[in-house]
Design a protein around this motif. Structure first.
Motif, short mmCIF file in Angstrom:
data_model
loop_
_atom_site.label_atom_id
_atom_site.label_comp_id
_atom_site.label_asym_id
_atom_site.label_seq_id
_atom_site.Cartn_x
_atom_site.Cartn_y
_atom_site.Cartn_z
N CYS A 1 0.84 -1.21 0.00
CA CYS A 1 0.00 0.00 0.00
C CYS A 1 0.88 1.27 0.00
O CYS A 1 1.99 1.25 0.54
CB CYS A 1 -0.90 0.00 1.23
N PRO A 2 0.39 2.37 -0.57
CA PRO A 2 1.16 3.63 -0.59
C PRO A 2 1.34 4.24 0.79
O PRO A 2 2.32 4.90 1.07
CB PRO A 2 0.34 4.53 -1.52
N PHE A 3 0.33 4.05 1.66
CA PHE A 3 0.40 4.59 3.02
C PHE A 3 0.09 3.42 3.95
O PHE A 3 -0.94 2.77 3.80
CB PHE A 3 -0.63 5.71 3.21
N ALA B 1 -1.55 6.78 13.33
CA ALA B 1 -0.39 7.10 12.47
C ALA B 1 -0.77 6.89 11.00
O ALA B 1 -0.40 7.66 10.12
CB ALA B 1 0.79 6.21 12.84
N LEU B 2 -1.58 5.83 10.75
CA LEU B 2 -2.01 5.54 9.36
C LEU B 2 -2.84 6.71 8.83
O LEU B 2 -2.61 7.20 7.72
CB LEU B 2 -2.80 4.24 9.31
N ASP C 1 1.09 12.61 4.26
CA ASP C 1 2.31 12.20 3.53
C ASP C 1 2.14 12.34 2.02
O ASP C 1 1.10 11.96 1.48
CB ASP C 1 2.66 10.74 3.86
N PRO C 2 3.18 12.82 1.35
CA PRO C 2 3.12 12.87 -0.12
C PRO C 2 3.21 11.45 -0.68
O PRO C 2 3.76 10.55 -0.04
CB PRO C 2 4.35 13.69 -0.49
N LYS D 1 -5.32 14.02 -2.82
CA LYS D 1 -5.93 14.09 -1.49
C LYS D 1 -7.16 15.00 -1.46
O LYS D 1 -7.96 14.95 -0.54
CB LYS D 1 -4.89 14.53 -0.45
N ASN D 2 -7.29 15.81 -2.53
CA ASN D 2 -8.45 16.70 -2.59
C ASN D 2 -9.54 16.05 -3.45
O ASN D 2 -9.39 15.93 -4.67
CB ASN D 2 -8.04 18.05 -3.20
#
Ligand SMILES: COc1ccc(C(=O)/C=C\Nc2cc(OC)c(C(=O)O)cc2Cl)cc1
Length: 296
Positions: free
Chosen positions: A236-238, A245-246, A253-254, A277-278
């Motif tokens: 996963c990217p994040f 924290a997730l 986080d970028p 993110k938007n």
């Protein structure tokens, strides 16, 4: 519904239940052989008792008399699963799992849902150190786009798009499964609040302190972005095992692409637009359908 415990497998009407092939918060999925149809099916078994407990309807009450506490006006949890069944029954698309039959015996705790068997199971597990090639990712991604377009057209937000909910049939195509947290909406989009689905696939706009409403379709697009990232990178990217924290990573986080495997610029462009993110500027499904990487 006749349940007989035969030699060592359970018989449910014309179905012989066999080994477990799936498991989750919903319950289990068992391989089931239908003797009349001489076909195998995936039998999802949902425990009604567990559903009631999950929604806190069954409380340990001190034995102060027998008055029943009136159920809060919230939906009875079984309504949720009956709504899921109603949604599934009206869906008929090549890229959506097919619900064949529901066996619901009021005297039994298990609610049984027979689905056509997707012989190869989930398209991939996450994390994996053997991610998909860009070509194979594109092939499966196109199926997910068509399946999701069908769901959104029928005013359904899935809310749990992820690789383990994408099942592979023996025709090599992918079908979207698990409508356990899906939502029907009226009008052109759902206005949702709260979080549902799988944390690592949840969109940043759902992680607001104050109670906010957000677009339903954009949530599925974000989850498609996380899924596409998983296809090619196997993770996963994040991610963080701590939920707070997730959430922070997803919100702040970028997006970072690993050095390897290298992916094309057009795929990077698509993932960046899905993981915007938007939600206002995030790419929409019609735009995904004509993106160079998808049409290449
Ligand atoms: C390796 O071989 C395997 C073949 C098939 C499977 C499998 O089918 C697993 C889950 N299946 C499902 C789950 C669902 O929800 C959670 C729903 C739904 O509720 O929509 C429908 C299905 Cl089918 C697993 C391994």
């Amino acid at each position: 519904v006749s349940i007989t415990d035969g030699e060592d497998c359970v018989q449910l009407n014309q179905y012989k239940l066999q080994n477990e092939i799936g498991k989750g918060s919903y319950g289990v999925v068992k391989l089931a052989y239908n003797e009349d149809a001489e076909e195998y099916y995936a039998m999802k078994v949902v425990s009604k008792k567990r559903l009631m407990k999950q929604c806190g309807f069954i409380r340990r009450r001190p034995s102060q008399g027998s008055q029943l506490d009136p159920y809060p006006q919230a939906l009875l949890p079984l309504d949720k699963v009956y709504k899921e069944i109603a949604i599934l029954k009206k869906l008929n698309h090549h890229n959506v799992v097919k619900l064949v039959e529901v066996l619901d015996d009021p005297s039994e705790d298990g609610l049984h849902m027979a689905f056509e068997l997707m012989k190869k199971g989930a398209v991939m597990e996450v994390p994996t150190d053997t991610p998909l090639t860009e070509e194979r990712s594109r092939f499966y991604f196109r199926d997910v786009v068509l399946g999701l377009e069908y769901l959104h057209y029928h005013k359904i937000i899935h809310r749990d798009i992820k690789p383990t909910n994408l099942l592979l049939g023996d025709d090599g195509h992918v079908k979207i499964a698990d409508f356990g947290v899906s939502r029907e909406f009226k009008g052109t989009d759902a206005l949702l609040s709260g979080t549902a689905g799988t944390p690592a696939f949840m969109a940043p706009e759902t992680m607001t302190e104050l109670e906010q409403y957000f677009s339903g379709k954009a949530l599925d697009l974000w989850a498609m972005g996380v899924t596409l990232y998983c296809f090619v990178f196997g993770k996963c990217p994040f991610y963080d095992e701590n939920i707070i924290a997730l959430h922070k990573k997803i919100k702040k986080d970028p997006l970072v692409f690993p050095e390897t495997p290298t992916i094309s610029n057009s795929l990077k462009d698509l993932i960046e637009k899905l993981l915007d993110k938007n939600p206002e500027t995030r790419i929409t499904l019609p735009e995904v359908k004509v993106h160079p990487w998808v049409t290449e």
